[in-house]
Design a protein around this motif. Structure first.
Motif, PDB file in Angstrom:
ATOM      1  N   GLN A  93       6.637  29.305  -8.293  1.00  0.00           N
ATOM      2  CA  GLN A  93       7.678  29.970  -9.081  1.00  0.00           C
ATOM      3  C   GLN A  93       8.835  30.416  -8.191  1.00  0.00           C
ATOM      4  O   GLN A  93      10.011  30.267  -8.553  1.00  0.00           O
ATOM      5  N   THR A  99      10.817  27.281  -6.960  1.00  0.00           N
ATOM      6  CA  THR A  99      11.508  26.650  -8.094  1.00  0.00           C
ATOM      7  C   THR A  99      12.680  27.502  -8.560  1.00  0.00           C
ATOM      8  O   THR A  99      13.776  26.987  -8.839  1.00  0.00           O
ATOM      9  N   LEU A 100      12.462  28.828  -8.641  1.00  0.00           N
ATOM     10  CA  LEU A 100      13.549  29.719  -9.064  1.00  0.00           C
ATOM     11  C   LEU A 100      14.705  29.672  -8.083  1.00  0.00           C
ATOM     12  O   LEU A 100      15.881  29.603  -8.485  1.00  0.00           O
ATOM     13  N   TYR A 139      15.478  27.217  -6.088  1.00  0.00           N
ATOM     14  CA  TYR A 139      16.109  25.893  -6.162  1.00  0.00           C
ATOM     15  C   TYR A 139      17.019  25.768  -7.390  1.00  0.00           C
ATOM     16  O   TYR A 139      18.157  25.302  -7.289  1.00  0.00           O
ATOM     17  N   THR A 140      16.519  26.176  -8.541  1.00  0.00           N
ATOM     18  CA  THR A 140      17.304  26.039  -9.780  1.00  0.00           C
ATOM     19  C   THR A 140      18.499  26.980  -9.816  1.00  0.00           C
ATOM     20  O   THR A 140      19.454  26.734 -10.552  1.00  0.00           O
ATOM     21  N   SER A 141      18.447  28.045  -8.996  1.00  0.00           N
ATOM     22  CA  SER A 141      19.588  28.971  -8.965  1.00  0.00           C
ATOM     23  C   SER A 141      20.510  28.680  -7.777  1.00  0.00           C
ATOM     24  O   SER A 141      21.419  29.468  -7.485  1.00  0.00           O
ATOM     25  N   GLY A 142      20.262  27.559  -7.091  1.00  0.00           N
ATOM     26  CA  GLY A 142      21.131  27.140  -6.006  1.00  0.00           C
ATOM     27  C   GLY A 142      20.939  27.889  -4.707  1.00  0.00           C
ATOM     28  O   GLY A 142      21.833  27.895  -3.854  1.00  0.00           O
ATOM     29  N   VAL A 157       9.955  18.619  -9.727  1.00  0.00           N
ATOM     30  CA  VAL A 157      11.228  19.237 -10.128  1.00  0.00           C
ATOM     31  C   VAL A 157      12.355  18.921  -9.148  1.00  0.00           C
ATOM     32  O   VAL A 157      13.493  19.345  -9.358  1.00  0.00           O
ATOM     33  N   ALA A 205      12.553  19.819  -5.892  1.00  0.00           N
ATOM     34  CA  ALA A 205      12.848  20.906  -4.961  1.00  0.00           C
ATOM     35  C   ALA A 205      12.597  20.531  -3.504  1.00  0.00           C
ATOM     36  O   ALA A 205      13.012  21.264  -2.595  1.00  0.00           O
ATOM     37  N   ASN A 215      13.203  21.349   2.237  1.00  0.00           N
ATOM     38  CA  ASN A 215      13.773  21.946   1.038  1.00  0.00           C
ATOM     39  C   ASN A 215      15.042  21.205   0.637  1.00  0.00           C
ATOM     40  O   ASN A 215      15.945  21.008   1.462  1.00  0.00           O
ATOM     41  N   ALA A 217      17.338  22.280  -0.982  1.00  0.00           N
ATOM     42  CA  ALA A 217      18.475  23.206  -0.987  1.00  0.00           C
ATOM     43  C   ALA A 217      18.912  23.620   0.415  1.00  0.00           C
ATOM     44  O   ALA A 217      19.767  24.501   0.560  1.00  0.00           O
TER      45      ALA A 217
END
Length: 477
Positions: free
Chosen positions: A114, A117-118, A120-123, A143, A145, A358, A360
């Motif tokens: 979590q 993923t959080l 990554y999805t929030s940049g 996903v 990431a 990663n 990101a």
């Protein structure tokens, strides 16, 4: 009778999963994703950076920039263990070489997926490099990431002879950069047993059965029968814990419960075979007819009942046994018994050691991988960190023994030779959380309640197929 030698514990069990040292491998392993032998340590004197598909820039200067590496759980304190001290020496050398500041970051293992993923999805960046048990890594692959590394690393290099196939996701791409051949996780599954309970029940010693060629499912079942104690219709002492039971029995019978077909980009369930049905019939007999195992498959609670001497045997990954040794329990270890469909003894690798990049990260990927591999170079010009083949064997044994995975030097020597033997087949255990939950609820549970295995499989096939499909990224569905 083997004399027990309880030693000071210098590692927390979870810390045994944190870091790995990379080196080459002499022998090319199988190209089959599910299994492969050829697990010899190597004595390569070539730099692991030769596995990069590009020429390393040894003039790199990061200007003191911080590079973060997440580890599993906490960070081992420097000065407490030779393996990790070697890791820190390599790290410091890399820091000086490239003027980079390397920071190890502990993780909350219960929320890791979590958290990453959080971020990554929030940049945001969780960490530049990440240690991930690959059952969790699959979720991050799904996903996007973490990055596939085939454009940067030559996985046909001899440095990846042992690990290359075990670093792939179902899309056929490789997601881990670590050519690891020093991990105690290569021990796979084995059985830890309580000598006191087995002796009280008049059982033969499992290791003696193994040494005499009699360690098979029938021998295991006999010990389960003798050590299971039932009072007023209820089991008060189990012959064997259910934790890891189904996965390990599949492996001992020569196959993995879940396999990856990377050519056709799909996961498959090995229970839908004659060998799989034999496993489930065996589970029904020991779990329902004999009432010899608890219902803790899919979780770790059998470790608790074993530690309380309410379970005689426990199927262990490498990080379980230390707790029992610390408590002073009289325990021993033996490989998984040979199943009726297996050609010989097998070692189940539980897919632990993935080191991922990663998606990101703000580092240049080529530069980041150069640093990552530099920290894992077994360079003979540095006597303080160089490991010959014999040194690796000794360190591998010491990690097993000092980490309390085994309680005698004899056991450590045996399992070192066992997992490095060409005569023992290694089978990859793919045990993703979602599919395991599905199997626990829809297969294992009904069977130990007495339902017919063949009927159960027919009924739940659509559910299992859906769970397998859900392990794929949207692009492959």
């Amino acid at each position: 009778m083997r004399q027990k030698l309880i030693r000071t514990i210098v590692l927390l069990c979870v810390s045994a999963l944190i870091m790995a040292a990379g080196a080459g491998c002499e022998k090319k392993g199988t190209s089959d994703v599910e299994s492969g032998s050829g697990s010899k340590l190597s004595d390569s004197q070539e730099s692991v950076k030769t596995a990069l598909k590009y020429e390393p820039n040894e003039e790199l200067d990061f200007g003191g920039k911080e590079l973060t590496i997440s580890v599993w759980g906490g960070v081992v304190e420097e000065g407490t263990d030779e393996f990790f001290d070697r890791r820190y020496a390599l790290e410091k050398r890399t820091e000086d070489r490239y003027n980079v500041k390397i920071e190890w970051v502990p993780t909350d293992t219960s929320t890791f997926i979590q958290d990453v993923t959080l971020a990554y999805t929030s940049g945001k960046k969780f960490a530049d490099l990440m240690f991930v048990p690959s059952s969790y890594a699959f979720d991050l692959c799904k996903v996007g990431a973490v990055l596939p590394l085939d454009d940067y690393i030559d996985y046909d290099s001899s440095f990846y002879s042992l690990t290359a196939d075990n670093l792939r996701y179902v899309d056929g791409k490789h997601y881990s950069y670590m050519p690891d051949d020093l991990s105690v996780n290569n021990l796979g599954y084995y059985i830890t047993y309580n000598n006191t309970l087995l002796n009280q029940a008049g059982c033969e010693d499992p290791m003696q059965l193994y040494e005499s060629g009699k360690w098979d499912w029938d021998a295991l079942k006999e010990i389960i029968r003798k050590t299971t104690v039932i009072e007023s219709g209820e089991t008060v002492q189990y012959g064997i814990g259910a934790s890891n039971l189904l996965d390990a029995l599949c492996i001992s019978n020569g196959f993995s419960m879940i396999t990856m077909d990377t050519e056709n980009h799909k996961f498959e369930c090995g229970l839908y075979t004659d060998a799989g049905l034999n496993v489930l019939n065996y589970v029904r007999e020991i779990g329902y007819t004999m009432k010899g195992t608890d219902g803790n498959y899919g979780g770790h609670n059998s470790k608790i009942t074993f530690g309380d001497s309410k379970t005689a045997m426990l199927i262990c990954p490498a990080y379980y046994a230390g707790e029992f040794v610390i408590k002073g329990m009289d325990v021993s270890a033996v490989p998984m018994p040979k199943g009726p469909d297996a050609k010989g003894y097998t070692n189940g690798l539980d897919l632990q050691e993935w080191w991922c990049v990663n998606a990101a990260t703000d580092f240049d990927i080529k530069e980041l991988l150069q640093v990552a591999l530099d920290m894992n170079d077994n360079d003979p010009q540095y006597e303080d960190t160089y490991l010959s083949y014999d040194d690796k064997v000794e360190m591998f044994k010491n990690r097993m023994y000092d980490g309390a995975l085994f309680t005698t030097e004899e056991e450590a020597d045996f399992f070192r030779d066992y997992v490095l033997s060409d005569d023992v087949e290694s089978i990859l255990n793919i045990s993703c959380n979602d599919i395991r939950d599905t199997i626990v609820k829809n297969v294992f549970g009904p069977i130990i309640q007495g339902q017919d295995p063949r009927s159960v499989l027919e009924t739940v096939e659509p559910v299992i197929n859906t769970a397998l499909e859900n392990m794929l990224p949207e692009s492959l569905k």
